[in-house]
Motif scaffolding. Structure first.
Motif, PDB file in Angstrom:
ATOM      1  N   LEU A  95      51.825   9.865  99.078  1.00 30.07           N
ATOM      2  CA  LEU A  95      51.039   8.882  97.926  1.00 30.07           C
ATOM      3  C   LEU A  95      52.041   7.987  97.183  1.00 30.07           C
TER       4      LEU A  95
ATOM      5  N   ASN B 147      44.687  10.666  97.444  1.00 29.37           N
ATOM      6  CA  ASN B 147      44.772  12.067  96.926  1.00 29.37           C
ATOM      7  C   ASN B 147      43.966  12.876  97.842  1.00 29.37           C
TER       8      ASN B 147
ATOM      9  N   GLY C   2      45.451  11.722  89.601  1.00 28.33           N
ATOM     10  CA  GLY C   2      46.540  10.400  90.111  1.00 28.33           C
ATOM     11  C   GLY C   2      46.469   9.651  88.741  1.00 28.33           C
TER      12      GLY C   2
END
Length: 1457
Positions: free
Chosen positions: A999, A454, A369
């Motif tokens: 996302l 995530n 991420g």
């Protein structure tokens, strides 16, 4: 003069810059012919004067010289045209300016001549008149021709698909952005698609930018490392540094790395950026000229005697200056955005390349991420920085200049204005500082939220199995609330700062005029003083508002640079970890001498004193308990670990099969071929050897089926075999196989071993190192290494180790009666034909073999004609077309509620009313008659002025706060809806939606709804009302202006509608092409070790380049569109200035200077207002797209509800644990054939049932059916007599337990992973860990139960993760337990432990086991044999063996009978 002076310099410039020769074009010929005509006019005139007027020549030599000089000048211009053609200059700024000057200089004589002709008549001197008029006409034509570009130079026009027209644009077209019009018109007619966009210019492509930058950055990196070394060696001499000093050093490193990165970027992009800086300086010069001209105009209005032409001259001059100002401004912005775009490409490229070489220690410090954030958020910050950087030093200069001019008008009272500025500034500085702190807090929570999202998306299957969605929903909303809280504070502070800015011009004016009037009664405020000051104050507002923004952008950019620098300077894998050599004639292929390895430079070693020699072509098996370092050993051979001592050498190319298969989101074929060309026969052999052919027959489009992200739509075994096939297809020299047989059934495993890995397999001549838990393969290994706690305790062949009677021998004796094992495996070798793997029923008997031969070529041709759609799985992020639908606005405003919206609009109207009133009050004040050198009632006027202004300031604060709060209300709702929609979606949704898309929604789109939409609305509303105010004022002064304002308004609306359609579509295309960049990044970061092992870095870098370039092709036209619009609109706005000024001049007898001043100074703001309205309007349109995209998932299919209100389910259900299937069928997606066909089956309480069958037979589908991960296509399932279709999903899933195939952990404490709802006591948790054989491991951890698991649980070995999943099941202790191949990743000993735990702990439960190792289910009460969705046999194991059917054969292959 201009031409003669500058020609030498220009020729020198051309001489230095050669772009190749241009062929003679028709344009060039016309220019030359007209030029010679012009020159000849001069000579003709010369002779004409000589003949006709010889007697006058004596006094006026100048008349004779002037035509000659003119002609010579034109000839020089012609020479320059030719020189430009030879040097490849396609459109000349230099000559364009020359012709402009020539035409302008001809205007005065032209007017004189026309006047003369009118007075005397043309007949007096016909020849002269005709000559002169044709001369002027030709000059104008030449100027017109200069607006076009010449042909491209020879050899430069290499064919490009759809090249960018800016290359072919002329100088004029470039500065007005007319070259862009084609695309706008196209976008207006039909929504733009990706293929309509131009290809990137060469200088904007990733390849071109990064190739140079990479070298520079490597040099810089070396410098940083040198500094580091110098520091560390200095420290090594002394004792350890105290903590503060260490922290300081770390900070210094981050600072310097950021600075070095900036320096590298500046070197590459600085020169081009400086040309932009020149433009902005010129823009400033014109900007300050305008108030001076206004002053002259107002002076003219006061002066009754002044001639009229002066007024017109001033009016036109103001118009010209305004036009030039906007031209230069937009050239500057264009340059900035181009540089910004290149910086983005550069940074993305650097980060991507870095992620391929970063070592595991550094990789652990930053999650996927965070890396994706570097690419998305931080690059954006840098782009903003490029645009606003110049404001940091220009703004103070502009402010100083404004104050200087104000001093000229108002004398010392200008200081009062300075004092106000000084007061406003620190306030805003404080606010900005506080806001950046809040922003950091907000970003921290946002990072946490995205990271959690995530993980939720990666582990969604587990969440659904365990009914844990609510726990994670709470966590996400917890982050979100904190994030919004920080945002709200920040927005309120921001409103204070906006209010102080909007009223800044009033406060400065109030202070200055107040002091000016109070100082001396004789000080009179007349129109000139008031409105020139107001114009200057309006100029002053721009730098005042830009400066804090520029400073905060710079601060953010510094933070981003530090983050990027830190990442780009993090430790890389050392090249010398492994010595790579080419294949020699013979000898060891893999050699480790006395190696000690660890995962990080500081951490404890994971392997100690390792010495191995692997001869060419041998098969080495590595065995050991869970967590003993088997995978680390392979990593050491790949050079993934830190080598502390010793040496490692590997000869030839390597191929690597990781323990958890890494699968790309591509077709099966692409995954296997992995960038090589396809060799049909070899490819087919590989598929056959890896037992993939039967699977391909099941998949909807054979090997053209697209695999979801991380292999979502493949079973564990299929993933593992695809991963193996990829390695086998490579034909490498050394194969490192990390337990590839764990996830497949026993007989498929045996098949793969024989056909691929074993002594008769495809790889028999290669060097193979196999980590395995299966004992049956060990006799055929040339060398066995036994690992215990990171050391090799024993090594040798199978027989040697047995004869040594060490730990290994005991282990083998316990787990297999060896004789039977060997004969079993030998016999199975002899018998294991393809028949068992063909998905035909057994009745075909011997005909199968012949069928196989006939099938082979057929299947290949069939494969080619697979329709595209069949194999498509993931939905590409689609761009919506056309304008944003009205429903989106309705949806957005509906979430806010009408009750709040209506008062806001009233507040705005009120605020603008106040502003109008105080401006009008000023003009009345300025027109006040002067009595005895003073104005009366100055104090009263001042106080009314002050009161009106103050009221406006309060109103501004009210509106901005209200809109911010509304925005937060809306975004809270929208995020909540999105989150619920996603969590309520069925598994099939996650299989076809790449997590990158999801996302992207949670990060970028929600961020846009948080900040951008309310910002845009604020700006748009305030400017729309402001525009209304300006129009009212201009119309009050000169009602006749309506004639001009109305058509301009229509023109404006027309241009605007063209633009918005195109811009929205471009924005969408850009957003859609952004997702693949992140998805690719994500994949690469996760599969970096595989990519490195295969040596495929360069191919992946090329792919990344393509994706970034594709994204930039839509980004580039997007910002040019804004410039195109702004330039064309500002001409419209400047039209209003011209109209107001000219009409004022025409009506000077009736108008008072005060009203004119008011009208003209306000009309000067129109251009800015217009461009801001369009910008904010498109910002809103563009960002409302985010509402559209977030809303997309509202209409997708959803699961059944989680819990059903007042359901009559008893709390203790299920009490007995009986399961009954009635004619049950199930399919994975609509349109696919049924995966389970008419299953009817009764399972009694406390029964232990094993489910076996080859991969894809429908074993796991049964489990999915019981948990309603997939809903029944037909039939029913009853648990304890309750039809499970009628109860809530959470009621069902929380009362039965599964131990899934892929052990997934979430980042967080170990305790949270076992019990997210905190329903159990610590004692219960510990006892479950003890039963799962993890108690020793956990109690040795420093944090015990609070041990932080990293993302995906990567800091535990796969086996340990599996045991954690077992502990989860033990903790829940429900009446029904489903085991899905849970023991695949565990060594035999742990496996036995697990099995015994399950037998004792779940004795009074119903257990369903989907088994690969048949020995685990031999003592079960019943075994079900599945085959292609049917139950083919079902009975107790002993009876089935007696029947000698399919189960018997499977047992025989596994050596159990």
């Amino acid at each position: 003069v201009y031409l003669w002076f500058l020609a030498p310099l220009y020729c020198l410039h051309l001489y230095c810059h050669d772009h190749g020769r241009i062929q003679v074009s028709s344009l060039c010929i016309v220019k030359m012919v007209l030029g010679f005509l012009l020159a000849s006019f001069g000579f003709v005139e010369f002779f004409y004067i000589l003949l006709e007027r010889s007697e006058e020549i004596e006094q006026h030599m100048i008349f004779l010289l002037s035509p000659i000089i003119r002609s010579m000048t034109v000839i020089l211009a012609l020479c320059i045209i030719q020189l430009e053609r030879i040097r490849g200059c396609r459109s000349s700024v230099f000559l364009f300016l020359f012709w402009v000057l020539a035409v302008v200089c001809s205007l005065v004589p032209l007017r004189a001549k026309i006047q003369l002709a009118i007075d005397e008549g043309i007949d007096s001197d016909t020849v002269r008149y005709v000559a002169f008029f044709s001369y002027v006409t030709i000059q104008v034509v030449q100027l017109f021709l200069c607006c076009f570009a010449d042909l491209p130079p020879e050899g430069k026009n290499a064919f490009e698909k759809n090249p960018c027209p800016v290359k072919d644009a002329s100088f004029l077209s470039k500065i007005l952005f007319w070259w862009f019009t084609g695309l706008v018109v196209k976008g207006y007619r039909t929504p733009l698609a990706a293929e309509d966009l131009w290809t990137l210019r060469e200088e904007d492509t990733s390849h071109k930018i990064i190739s140079v930058l990479q070298e520079d950055w490597t040099v810089e990196c070396a410098k940083i490392q040198k500094q580091e070394k110098a520091l560390t060696s200095g420290v090594a001499l002394g004792s350890r540094l105290p903590d503060q000093a260490q922290l300081l050093r770390k900070l210094h490193k981050e600072q310097s790395s950021g600075f070095f990165l900036l320096r590298t970027l500046a070197r590459k992009f600085g020169p081009y950026f400086l040309t932009g800086t020149m433009c902005i300086i010129l823009h400033d010069a014109f900007m300050f000229a305008i108030p001076q001209v206004l002053s002259l105009l107002l002076g003219f209005m006061r002066d009754e005697e002044a001639p009229l032409w002066k007024g017109y001259f001033y009016a036109t001059l103001m118009f010209l200056l305004s036009c030039l100002q906007s031209l230069f401004n937009h050239q500057y912005m264009y340059t900035c955005f181009t540089v910004g775009m290149r910086v983005k490409t550069a940074v993305m490229g650097l980060v991507y390349r870095k992620s391929l070489v970063i070592n595991s220690a550094a990789r652990r410090t930053c999650t996927v991420g965070e890396i994706v954030n570097l690419v998305s958020a931080d690059t954006q910050k840098l782009m903003d920085f490029v645009v606003y950087f110049n404001a940091v030093w220009l703004a103070p200069i502009e402010i100083a200049l404004c104050l200087f001019f104000l001093w000229q008008h108002l004398g010392p009272s200008a200081l009062a204005g300075i004092a106000t500025v000084i007061l406003i500034f620190p306030l805003n500085g404080l606010i900005a500082k506080k806001r950046s702190k809040l922003q950091e807090i907000q970003m921290k929570f946002m990072d946490g939220r995205i990271k959690l999202m995530n993980e939720i998306l990666n582990g969604i299957k587990i969440l659904k199995f365990y009914a844990w969605e609510k726990a994670f929903l709470e966590q996400v909303l917890g982050y979100r609330e904190k994030e919004l809280k920080a945002l709200k504070k920040s927005q309120i502070l921001y409103s204070i700062s906006i209010a102080s800015f909007n009223s800044s011009s009033f406060m400065i004016a109030f202070a200055m005029f107040g002091v000016y009037v109070m100082l001396d009664d004789k000080n009179i405020l007349d129109a000139q003083k008031v409105f020139v000051s107001m114009a200057l104050i309006n100029i002053l507002k721009t730098p005042l508002s830009q400066l804090p923004f520029a400073i905060s952008t710079t601060m953010q950019a510094v933070v981003s640079l530090k983050r990027l620098g830190k990442y780009l300077c993090s430790e890389e894998l050392k090249e010398d970890n492994v010595l790579k050599a080419s294949l020699g004639s013979d000898g060891e292929d893999v050699l480790i001498e006395n190696g000690t390895f660890s995962w990080s430079a500081e951490g404890p070693p994971c392997l100690k004193k390792i010495s191995i020699q692997v001869p060419r072509g041998s098969l080495v098996a590595v065995v050991g308990h869970v967590g003993s370092g088997k995978s680390s050993l392979l990593s050491a051979m790949l050079g993934e670990t830190e080598k502390r001592s010793g040496r490692v050498a590997v000869k030839g190319s390597t191929a690597y099969v990781p323990q958890q298969a890494w699968i790309q989101n591509a077709t099966v074929q692409d995954n296997i071929i992995f960038g090589r060309e396809k060799l049909k026969t070899w490819y087919h052999r590989v598929l056959e050897a890896c037992a993939l052919l039967p699977d391909l027959n099941i998949l909807p489009a054979g090997d053209a089926t697209e695999i979801g992200e991380k292999g979502l739509n493949l079973s564990g075994g299929q993933k593992q075999r695809v991963s193996l096939a990829r390695a086998v297809y490579r034909k490498a020299d050394v194969y490192l196989l990390d337990d590839p047989l764990s996830a497949v059934d026993a007989h498929v495993g045996q098949h793969i071993f024989d056909k691929v890995i074993g002594p008769k397999g495809v790889l028999r001549d290669k060097t193979r190192i196999l980590v395995t838990h299966g004992t049956s393969f060990l006799p055929q290994a040339d060398l066995i290494l036994v690992l215990v706690n990171g050391e090799i305790t024993e090594s040798g062949s199978y027989q040697e180790l047995l004869s040594r009677r060490g730990a290994f021998a005991d282990f083998i004796h316990t787990f297999a009666s060896t004789d039977r094992k060997e004969t079993g495996s030998r016999r199975s070798n002899a018998r294991l034909s393809m028949v068992d793997f063909m998905p035909f029923s057994r009745d075909l008997g011997d005909t199968t073999n012949t069928n196989l031969q006939n099938m082979e070529p057929v299947s290949e041709t069939e494969q080619e004609q697979v329709p595209e759609e069949l194999g498509k799985l993931t939905e590409v992020d689609k761009a919506h077309t056309g304008r944003v639908r009205l429903e989106m606005y309705q949806k957005y405003f509906k979430t806010i509620g009408l009750a709040i919206i209506i008062p806001i609009v009233f507040l705005y109207a009120f605020q603008q009313g106040a502003s109008l009133a105080y401006n009008y009050w000023l003009s009345m004040w300025a027109d006040d008659p002067i009595v005895n050198g003073t104005q009366i009632d100055a104090d009263l006027k001042l106080s009314v002025f002050g009161a009106l202004g103050f009221v406006q300031g309060i109103a501004v604060f009210g509106t901005t706060v209200a809109i911010s709060i509304c925005g937060i209300i809306a975004s809270r709702h929208l995020h909540m809806d999105l989150l619920l929609n996603v969590l309520h979606s069925p598994m099939s949704f996650f299989e076809c939606t790449p997590s990158g898309n999801l996302l992207n929604r949670f990060a970028k789109e929600i961020d846009a709804i948080d900040c951008m939409v309310p910002e845009g609305l604020k700006m748009m509303l305030s400017y729309v009302f402001k525009l209304m105010e300006v129009c009212i004022i201009v119309l009050m002064a000169t009602p006749f202006a309506a004639v001009i304002i109305l058509p301009l308004a229509f023109l404006y609306a027309f241009v605007q509608s063209f633009y918005v359609a195109t811009s929205c579509q471009l924005r969408r295309l850009e957003a859609v092409s952004r997702s693949p960049i992140y998805t690719h990044f994500n994949e690469t970061v996760q599969g970096a070790s595989v990519i490195r092992a295969f040596g495929d870095q360069s191919r992946f870098i090329l792919q990344a380049n393509d994706r970034v370039d594709f994204n930039q092709t839509s980004y580039f036209p997007r910002f040019v569109a804004t410039r195109w619009l702004a330039v064309n609109l500002e001409f419209v706005g400047n039209g209003v200035v011209l109209a107001a000024a000219i009409l004022s001049v025409m009506g000077r007898d009736t108008l008072s200077p005060g009203i004119v001043g008011l009208a003209v100074s306000h009309s000067l703001q129109v251009t800015a207002i217009l461009s801001w309205i369009v910008r904010s309007w498109t910002d809103v349109e563009n960002n409302i797209v985010s509402v559209e995209r977030v809303n997309e998932y509202a209409d997708t299919a959803k699961e059944a509800s989680w819990s059903i209100e007042d359901s009559s389910l008893p709390l203790s259900w299920p009490q007995t644990g009986t399961i009954e299937f009635q004619d049950y069928g199930l399919q994975y997606r609509k349109g696919l054939e049924l995966a389970l066909k008419g299953i009817t089956l009764q399972i009694h309480e406390r029964e232990k049932v094993g489910i076996v069958g080859r991969t894809g037979a429908g074993k796991s589908s049964l489990a999915l059916g019981i948990f309603r991960i997939l809903e029944a296509a037909k039939g029913k399932i009853f648990i304890d007599g309750v039809d499970i279709a009628n109860i809530g999903l959470h009621d069902l899933r929380s009362r039965i337990t599964i131990i899934p195939q892929d052990p997934v952990l979430f980042s967080g404490s170990l305790r949270m992973n076992l019990d997210p709802f905190d329903t159990y006591t610590d004692e219960e948790v510990w006892s479950s860990l003890e039963l799962a054989h993890l108690k020793n491991f956990v109690s040795n951890l420093p944090d015990k139960l609070n041990h932080e698991c990293s993302e995906g649980g990567e800091n535990l070995s796969l086996g340990q993760r599996q045991l954690v999943c077992l502990a989860r099941a033990l903790l829940r202790k429900t009446k029904i337990l489903v085991l899905d191949e849970a023991t695949a990743a565990v060594d035999l000993e742990t496996d036995t432990l697990i099995q015994s735990t399950i037998r004792t702990q779940f004795e009074d439960c119903t257990v369903l086991t989907i088994a690969h190792r048949l020995n685990t289910i031999m003592d079960y009460t019943r075994v079900i044999v599945m085959d292609r969705g049917h139950i083919s046999e079902m009975d107790s194991p002993t009876n089935l063996i007696a029947q000698q059917g399919q189960f018997f054969r499977m047992c025989r292959e596994a050596g159990l009978v």
